[in-house]
Motif scaffolding. Structure first.
Motif, PDB file in Angstrom:
ATOM      1  N   VAL A  36      -6.080  -6.348  -0.773  1.00  0.00           N
ATOM      2  CA  VAL A  36      -5.444  -5.824   0.430  1.00  0.00           C
ATOM      3  C   VAL A  36      -4.038  -6.394   0.421  1.00  0.00           C
ATOM      4  N   MET A  37      -3.058  -5.509   0.509  1.00  0.00           N
ATOM      5  CA  MET A  37      -1.675  -5.952   0.640  1.00  0.00           C
ATOM      6  C   MET A  37      -1.161  -5.468   1.980  1.00  0.00           C
ATOM      7  N   PHE A  38      -0.601  -6.382   2.747  1.00  0.00           N
ATOM      8  CA  PHE A  38       0.069  -5.964   3.969  1.00  0.00           C
ATOM      9  C   PHE A  38       1.537  -6.318   3.845  1.00  0.00           C
ATOM     10  N   THR A  39       2.379  -5.434   4.370  1.00  0.00           N
ATOM     11  CA  THR A  39       3.818  -5.585   4.248  1.00  0.00           C
ATOM     12  C   THR A  39       4.418  -5.815   5.625  1.00  0.00           C
ATOM     13  N   VAL A  40       5.372  -6.727   5.664  1.00  0.00           N
ATOM     14  CA  VAL A  40       5.990  -7.091   6.936  1.00  0.00           C
ATOM     15  C   VAL A  40       7.509  -7.026   6.806  1.00  0.00           C
ATOM     16  N   PRO A  41       8.194  -6.765   7.918  1.00  0.00           N
ATOM     17  CA  PRO A  41       9.659  -6.723   7.873  1.00  0.00           C
ATOM     18  C   PRO A  41      10.310  -8.062   7.522  1.00  0.00           C
ATOM     19  N   GLY A  42       9.708  -9.184   7.912  1.00  0.00           N
ATOM     20  CA  GLY A  42      10.351 -10.437   7.565  1.00  0.00           C
ATOM     21  C   GLY A  42       9.521 -11.668   7.869  1.00  0.00           C
ATOM     22  N   ALA A  43       9.620 -12.635   6.965  1.00  0.00           N
ATOM     23  CA  ALA A  43       8.987 -13.935   7.183  1.00  0.00           C
ATOM     24  C   ALA A  43       9.564 -14.571   8.437  1.00  0.00           C
ATOM     25  N   PHE A  44       8.724 -15.227   9.167  1.00  0.00           N
ATOM     26  CA  PHE A  44       9.092 -15.959  10.383  1.00  0.00           C
ATOM     27  C   PHE A  44       9.517 -15.066  11.545  1.00  0.00           C
ATOM     28  N   THR A  45       9.587 -13.750  11.362  1.00  0.00           N
ATOM     29  CA  THR A  45       9.963 -12.893  12.483  1.00  0.00           C
ATOM     30  C   THR A  45       8.801 -12.872  13.473  1.00  0.00           C
ATOM     31  N   ASN A  59      -9.283 -13.474   9.421  1.00  0.00           N
ATOM     32  CA  ASN A  59     -10.317 -12.567   8.922  1.00  0.00           C
ATOM     33  C   ASN A  59     -10.495 -12.626   7.408  1.00  0.00           C
ATOM     34  N   ALA A  60      -9.936 -13.633   6.765  1.00  0.00           N
ATOM     35  CA  ALA A  60     -10.011 -13.730   5.303  1.00  0.00           C
ATOM     36  C   ALA A  60     -11.452 -13.746   4.799  1.00  0.00           C
ATOM     37  N   ALA A  61     -12.321 -14.501   5.424  1.00  0.00           N
ATOM     38  CA  ALA A  61     -13.718 -14.575   4.973  1.00  0.00           C
ATOM     39  C   ALA A  61     -14.406 -13.224   5.129  1.00  0.00           C
ATOM     40  N   LYS A  62     -14.140 -12.527   6.203  1.00  0.00           N
ATOM     41  CA  LYS A  62     -14.740 -11.200   6.413  1.00  0.00           C
ATOM     42  C   LYS A  62     -14.214 -10.196   5.394  1.00  0.00           C
ATOM     43  N   LEU A  63     -12.918 -10.275   5.088  1.00  0.00           N
ATOM     44  CA  LEU A  63     -12.348  -9.380   4.075  1.00  0.00           C
ATOM     45  C   LEU A  63     -12.972  -9.657   2.714  1.00  0.00           C
ATOM     46  N   ARG A  64     -13.155 -10.922   2.386  1.00  0.00           N
ATOM     47  CA  ARG A  64     -13.783 -11.267   1.102  1.00  0.00           C
ATOM     48  C   ARG A  64     -15.238 -10.784   1.075  1.00  0.00           C
ATOM     49  N   ALA A  65     -15.933 -10.928   2.183  1.00  0.00           N
ATOM     50  CA  ALA A  65     -17.322 -10.449   2.263  1.00  0.00           C
ATOM     51  C   ALA A  65     -17.394  -8.931   2.096  1.00  0.00           C
ATOM     52  N   ALA A  66     -16.316  -8.244   2.438  1.00  0.00           N
ATOM     53  CA  ALA A  66     -16.259  -6.786   2.283  1.00  0.00           C
ATOM     54  C   ALA A  66     -15.791  -6.384   0.887  1.00  0.00           C
ATOM     55  N   GLY A  67     -15.642  -7.363  -0.021  1.00  0.00           N
ATOM     56  CA  GLY A  67     -15.313  -7.057  -1.411  1.00  0.00           C
ATOM     57  C   GLY A  67     -13.866  -7.265  -1.811  1.00  0.00           C
ATOM     58  N   VAL A  68     -13.042  -7.763  -0.916  1.00  0.00           N
ATOM     59  CA  VAL A  68     -11.631  -7.994  -1.231  1.00  0.00           C
ATOM     60  C   VAL A  68     -11.497  -9.314  -1.993  1.00  0.00           C
ATOM     61  N   GLU A  69     -10.874  -9.243  -3.152  1.00  0.00           N
ATOM     62  CA  GLU A  69     -10.703 -10.431  -3.984  1.00  0.00           C
ATOM     63  C   GLU A  69      -9.413 -11.176  -3.688  1.00  0.00           C
ATOM     64  N   ARG A  70      -8.384 -10.437  -3.251  1.00  0.00           N
ATOM     65  CA  ARG A  70      -7.116 -11.096  -2.935  1.00  0.00           C
ATOM     66  C   ARG A  70      -6.441 -10.405  -1.768  1.00  0.00           C
ATOM     67  N   ILE A  71      -5.821 -11.222  -0.939  1.00  0.00           N
ATOM     68  CA  ILE A  71      -5.044 -10.751   0.203  1.00  0.00           C
ATOM     69  C   ILE A  71      -3.604 -11.136  -0.082  1.00  0.00           C
ATOM     70  N   VAL A  72      -2.711 -10.156  -0.014  1.00  0.00           N
ATOM     71  CA  VAL A  72      -1.314 -10.373  -0.377  1.00  0.00           C
ATOM     72  C   VAL A  72      -0.420  -9.929   0.770  1.00  0.00           C
ATOM     73  N   CYS A  73       0.492 -10.786   1.154  1.00  0.00           N
ATOM     74  CA  CYS A  73       1.509 -10.469   2.157  1.00  0.00           C
ATOM     75  C   CYS A  73       2.822 -10.261   1.423  1.00  0.00           C
ATOM     76  N   ALA A  74       3.446  -9.090   1.591  1.00  0.00           N
ATOM     77  CA  ALA A  74       4.715  -8.794   0.924  1.00  0.00           C
ATOM     78  C   ALA A  74       5.825  -8.636   1.946  1.00  0.00           C
ATOM     79  N   SER A  75       6.987  -9.169   1.603  1.00  0.00           N
ATOM     80  CA  SER A  75       8.150  -9.045   2.466  1.00  0.00           C
ATOM     81  C   SER A  75       9.412  -9.041   1.619  1.00  0.00           C
ATOM     82  N   VAL A  76      10.461  -8.403   2.146  1.00  0.00           N
ATOM     83  CA  VAL A  76      11.759  -8.426   1.486  1.00  0.00           C
ATOM     84  C   VAL A  76      12.462  -9.714   1.905  1.00  0.00           C
TER      85      VAL A  76
END
Length: 162
Positions: A36-45, A59-76
């Motif tokens: 799961v990758m979520f994208t945000v406008p900016g760190a600390f905003t 919700n990291a544990a619930k996401l992993r239980a649903a089969g997600v191996e990695r959670i990624v936050c992307a920002s410019v």
């Protein structure tokens, strides 16, 4: 804009994890397994720091239980800012932080948003996606302010429905 069925664009990236900062590629990061990758406008905003990121940490544990191996936050933001944000938020055990310093990935995904009127330049639109073996299987882009369709609860519902 990137859609379900599209591969994640291949390019070099900087990734901040609990083991440090590394140069890698989107192919290496997303090529195998479910992410799961979520994208945000900016760190600390405010919305990103107070509403979006904490939902994925909580919700990291619930996401992993649903089969997600990695959670990624992307920002410019550069990798130094992303590392500081990751450490300050206490999220490094649950979330990897993708630093898209030049906005290349945001642009390639069609998720670049001009926030110049707020003094922020071009940033990622607030969004989230489910990626399976390098291919996007679902995309959720916010159509207004706040965190709704791209928040962790919405992603959990989508994973459970699939």
């Amino acid at each position: 804009m990137i859609e379900s069925g599209n591969p994640v664009p291949e390019m070099g990236i900087k990734l901040v994890t609990d083991t440090g900062t590394e140069d890698t590629t989107t192919q290496t990061l997303f090529g195998q397994g479910k992410s799961v990758m979520f994208t945000v406008p900016g760190a600390f905003t405010p919305t990103c720091h107070v509403n979006h990121l904490p939902g994925f940490v909580a919700n990291a544990a619930k996401l992993r239980a649903a089969g997600v191996e990695r959670i990624v936050c992307a920002s410019v933001n550069d990798h130094h800012v992303m590392k500081s944000w990751a450490e300050a938020s206490g999220a490094l055990q649950d979330v990897a932080f993708l630093a898209d310093g030049n906005g290349s990935l945001a642009e390639a995904m069609g998720l670049a948003k001009d926030l110049s009127q707020f003094g922020m330049g071009t940033r990622f639109a607030r969004a989230a996606m489910i990626i399976d073996n390098g291919v996007v299987t679902a995309v959720f882009v916010e159509d207004g302010p706040g965190v709704n369709s791209s928040g962790a609860p919405a992603i959990l519902m989508a994973l459970e429905a699939a």
